[in-house]
Write an enzyme that holds these catalytic residues in place. Sequence first.
Site, PDB file in Angstrom:
ATOM      1  N   ARG A   1      26.190  41.733  39.172  1.00  0.00           N
ATOM      2  CA  ARG A   1      27.307  42.443  38.567  1.00  0.00           C
ATOM      3  C   ARG A   1      26.973  43.923  38.445  1.00  0.00           C
ATOM      4  NH1 ARG A   1      32.712  42.652  37.609  1.00  0.00           N
ATOM      5  NH2 ARG A   1      33.327  42.560  35.424  1.00  0.00           N
TER       6      ARG A   1
ATOM      7  N   THR B   1      39.708  39.804  43.906  1.00  0.00           N
ATOM      8  CA  THR B   1      38.358  39.296  44.034  1.00  0.00           C
ATOM      9  C   THR B   1      38.390  38.348  45.213  1.00  0.00           C
ATOM     10  OG1 THR B   1      38.089  39.498  41.646  1.00  0.00           O
ATOM     11  CG2 THR B   1      36.608  37.965  42.744  1.00  0.00           C
TER      12      THR B   1
ATOM     13  N   GLY C   1      41.346  36.048  40.974  1.00  0.00           N
ATOM     14  CA  GLY C   1      42.516  35.923  40.128  1.00  0.00           C
ATOM     15  C   GLY C   1      42.431  36.567  38.764  1.00  0.00           C
ATOM     16  N   GLY C   2      41.441  37.453  38.514  1.00  0.00           N
ATOM     17  CA  GLY C   2      41.380  38.119  37.226  1.00  0.00           C
ATOM     18  C   GLY C   2      41.237  37.126  36.085  1.00  0.00           C
TER      19      GLY C   2
ATOM     20  N   THR D   1      33.567  41.182  43.956  1.00  0.00           N
ATOM     21  CA  THR D   1      34.807  41.916  43.784  1.00  0.00           C
ATOM     22  C   THR D   1      34.606  43.427  43.711  1.00  0.00           C
ATOM     23  OG1 THR D   1      36.789  42.069  42.388  1.00  0.00           O
ATOM     24  CG2 THR D   1      34.686  41.777  41.264  1.00  0.00           C
TER      25      THR D   1
ATOM     26  N   ASN E   1      37.107  44.697  41.773  1.00  0.00           N
ATOM     27  CA  ASN E   1      38.044  44.617  40.652  1.00  0.00           C
ATOM     28  C   ASN E   1      39.474  44.649  41.184  1.00  0.00           C
ATOM     29  OD1 ASN E   1      38.758  44.169  38.016  1.00  0.00           O
ATOM     30  ND2 ASN E   1      38.687  46.317  37.412  1.00  0.00           N
TER      31      ASN E   1
END
Length: 586
Positions: A120, A398, A490-491, A416, A418
């Site tokens: 991340r 993503t 898909g957030g 991703t 974002n």
Amino acid sequence: MVLFKSNSSQIKYKRIILFLVAVLFVILTNPVWGQHQPLYESEDRFHPVIAQNGMVATQEALATQAGLAVLEEGGNAIDAAVTIGFTLAVTLPRAGNLGGGGFMLVHHADSKETVAIDYREKAPKGATRTMFLDENGELDSEKSRFSHLSVGVPGTVAGLTLALEKYGTISLERALQPAINFAKNGFVVSRDFYDSLGFALPRMSNSTASMEIFFKSGEEPYNAGDLFVQKDLAETLELIAREGIQAFYRGKIADAIVADMEANGGLITKEDLADYQPVIRQPVRGTYGDYEIYSMPPPSSGGIHLIQMLNILEPFELKKFGHNTAQTIHLMAETMKLAYADRSKYLGDPDFVPVPIAGLISKDYAEELRDRVNLEQATPSSTILPGEPNHFSESNETTHYSIIDRYGNAVSNTYTLNFSYGTGITVPGTGILLNNEMDDFSAKPGVPNAYGLIGGEFNAIEPEKRMLSSMTPTIIMKNNRPFLVTGSPGGSRIITTVLQLVLNVLEHDLNLAEATNAVRVHHQWIPDRLNVEKGLNHDTIQLLKEKGHNVQISDVMGSTQSVMKKDRWFYGASDPRRVGALTLGY
């Protein structure tokens, strides 16, 4: 014309014809006879892809083919995963990336260990808690989403390289080969790619480098059928192939990123890049019946809340209520509210805050939460507060891909930028699109981010901290072997999308394609709204409304890429909700 001379000869010839037809049917339907099994046909999309030796499911066909080629050469799932990750940076630039980050879950057959690789992004050292607030103390979403300030220190190159070095068998140069080829020689633009550029134009218009790469003169996007070449990105990938990650984090590429930051008010420095390190973490683990659930730990919230919701729902025996009936959906929605309420308070980077992981995934805590579920009526979100997991403690654009190989290795990877194309900003001379992941922090605790998610103090901005995520790469084991590998973009809807895919398979006994195609629902506590995809039975919707749910028909949710191993067969399914995906086996 006399076709047959006698009744006996007619019978003989008819038997021969029937035999040949039967043989042809077996050849066409048995995966042993076909090396590359195609994605299910449009008129029969409820049957999964089947193969004998390995399976790959990704959001983009060229990446799927590149990953499968690695498996066919004898490489393992990790080799294929790294190859796919770099390839998607070229062929699916709205989500695949070098300038973003993500999470990889790996089951390594030889060592019998399942690990989580956290790559991340991190906040730059110069980041401050109030960096996105204006003079009135209000959130400036333009800064947090579409400026150089919104860029977190990228982790993808370091994460993929770590996975390959620790668990792979091929060279970095081999893993990069397809990506370099597609960047240097180009690939044919799809209609989906063309459409995505139209949506990206308003943001990309502020980046000269992006406009030069993704648009022809006069802001005209590349059309479907055009050859799309990315020379700068090809040179960047070739440099990484020659020099490894040092090129990205300490060398020429790092210099280009820092120069772009300095010219545009960004914060990332050479020190930020040189100090970036991915982290190998222990995945969160839960059970559902005879299955073991392994998923991503913090700074992802996905694994914790997937297991938490499965724990709450397991005793309800949803199969008796029926798949996607009003009662089943009601129980799922009430469970989702409880999980997302906890997310708002307790989730963040475990290197900075004490996330109560053991409590949140505890069966005892789930029992306490289950007692708060009204079996008949919706509970207003305004009356739901985060629970007390510490009492049980001893932690929208993503892309996801899933792989199982013939050796018993499995990879579930979600990464991703974002937003679609991230900030829309490309670092000049590199072809690298930059993320806008800083918006995933709680820039102002209590104020929703771009996905409507409420965050608290645990996810406040701090230098070198990793921002909270909803990504939920998941591996489900049965009898100590990979059974189902799945995940989704898909957030805020990632977690609930994965939850329903898992329940569809484990609880409702749907095959993988049926489980993928089924209508999805989503509730995230705040706003108090039950989103339902088109296609749910009208009577079911009416019953949900009578139970007090604020039902709203929604756009499609998620895009799962799933593979599974059952007995001696591999099965796979790509989600039809987004075009361009492909599942292949051999």
